[in-house]
Design an enzyme around this catalytic site. Sequence first.
Site, short mmCIF file in Angstrom:
data_model
loop_
_atom_site.label_atom_id
_atom_site.label_comp_id
_atom_site.label_asym_id
_atom_site.label_seq_id
_atom_site.Cartn_x
_atom_site.Cartn_y
_atom_site.Cartn_z
N ARG A 262 0.84 -1.20 0.00
CA ARG A 262 0.00 0.00 0.00
C ARG A 262 0.87 1.24 0.00
NH1 ARG A 262 -2.61 -3.91 2.94
NH2 ARG A 262 -4.85 -4.19 2.56
N ILE A 263 1.93 1.20 0.79
CA ILE A 263 2.83 2.37 0.84
C ILE A 263 3.61 2.50 -0.45
CG2 ILE A 263 4.79 3.38 2.04
CD1 ILE A 263 3.75 1.91 4.60
N ASP B 34 8.87 -6.47 -7.37
CA ASP B 34 7.95 -7.12 -6.44
C ASP B 34 7.62 -8.49 -7.01
OD1 ASP B 34 5.54 -8.05 -5.10
OD2 ASP B 34 5.32 -6.03 -4.31
N ALA C 287 10.18 0.71 6.10
CA ALA C 287 9.38 -0.51 6.23
C ALA C 287 9.67 -1.19 7.57
CB ALA C 287 9.63 -1.43 5.05
N ARG C 288 10.63 -2.09 7.59
CA ARG C 288 11.05 -2.77 8.80
C ARG C 288 12.57 -2.84 8.80
NH1 ARG C 288 6.65 -1.73 10.10
NH2 ARG C 288 4.98 -3.11 10.89
N ASP D 66 14.20 5.30 8.80
CA ASP D 66 13.20 5.61 9.82
C ASP D 66 12.95 4.40 10.70
OD1 ASP D 66 11.24 7.47 10.97
OD2 ASP D 66 9.77 6.04 10.25
N GLU E 35 15.47 -1.90 17.23
CA GLU E 35 14.80 -0.61 17.35
C GLU E 35 14.34 -0.42 18.79
OE1 GLU E 35 12.25 1.55 14.06
OE2 GLU E 35 10.98 0.16 15.20
N HIS F 281 11.35 6.31 13.83
CA HIS F 281 10.13 5.62 13.45
C HIS F 281 8.92 6.56 13.51
CE1 HIS F 281 8.28 1.31 13.28
NE2 HIS F 281 7.51 2.17 12.64
N LEU F 282 9.04 7.68 12.81
CA LEU F 282 7.97 8.68 12.83
C LEU F 282 7.31 8.90 11.48
CD1 LEU F 282 9.47 11.25 11.43
CD2 LEU F 282 10.20 11.77 13.73
#
Length: 335
Positions: free
Chosen positions: A165-166, A185, A245-246, A269, A274, A293-294
């Site tokens: 989605r992002i 992808d 993402a992660r 981010d 984390e 992570h904002l």
Amino acid sequence: MPERPQALFAMTPENLPLVFPPQVLARLRESVDIDPALVAQDFSAPGVADVLARAEILVTGWGCPRLDAAVLDAAPKLRAVLHSAGSVKGLATPELWRRGIAVSSAAVANAVPVAEYTLAMILLAGKGVFDARDRLRTERAFPGWGLVPGIGNHGRRVGVIGASRIGRKVIELLRPFDLVPTLTDPYVDEAGAAALGVPLLPLDDLLRTSDVVTVHAPETPETRHLIGPRELSLMPDGAVLINTARGGLLDHDALIAELRTGRLSAILDVTDPEPLPAESPLYDLPNAFITPHLAGSQGNEVARLGLAVVAEAERVGAGQALAHGIAPSELERMA
């Protein structure tokens, strides 16, 4: 007027007024019978069990307990779980779908600020803003007017890893700019990429041909350290790697080693672990830009998540299908 379905909040109570500020909450209560003073963190708590037994809708959020068979046994009338955050992996179990309970997520709403953050970082990195700011801060002198070679966003190639989605929202936001996006992808074919308006490339080719690489894939056992030393070595000199993402998608030891050469830059981010330990070199490397992570919904953006849930609740009340329903087969491909 038809009777409103009974609903129950299940989340961290402190988050409820942020996700559902007064105007959003008022609209939600037009569609469902819900008590904002009753917020479940434990489904067996006094007062909660009685409402759960009558609930047709659970409005969930960060901090919601896992919805296992025992919880669902106590909610025999439940027909929809409307999640006011992104991933449902922390709360959803296969039992939900086995019982025919619809599940939706506000991930589409949360994708908006992440994609906006990503776009901003692509454009700022392309202009060399981070390096210029650091030099100005160190030298305390304006370098003077003149053309700066090697920067600019005209024709800059942007590789998007993951049509999540992002990732799809990032592609959409890139369209007005003179940038050249590509996509990789494994779940998207040529026709799907064409519908998004981007060429589809294998990961290695995308890495070799991108000035900026932005990661929007889920972290699964298969994608752990998707970007490691070999992949980083494929990126051209001066390229920028962005991860919203992660953290586990990147091999941080390999990334730190590559950044120490000065060949690449990174905008992170999310990190692994984390938060980063205090001694992490990423804090001090001049070509690493770290944010806490904002990128996701913050401040006034959080109400957008509540509005997404309100729209889904209205659909449930009208007997319509959820707009952002999640199928169990999607879980393995979701963050």
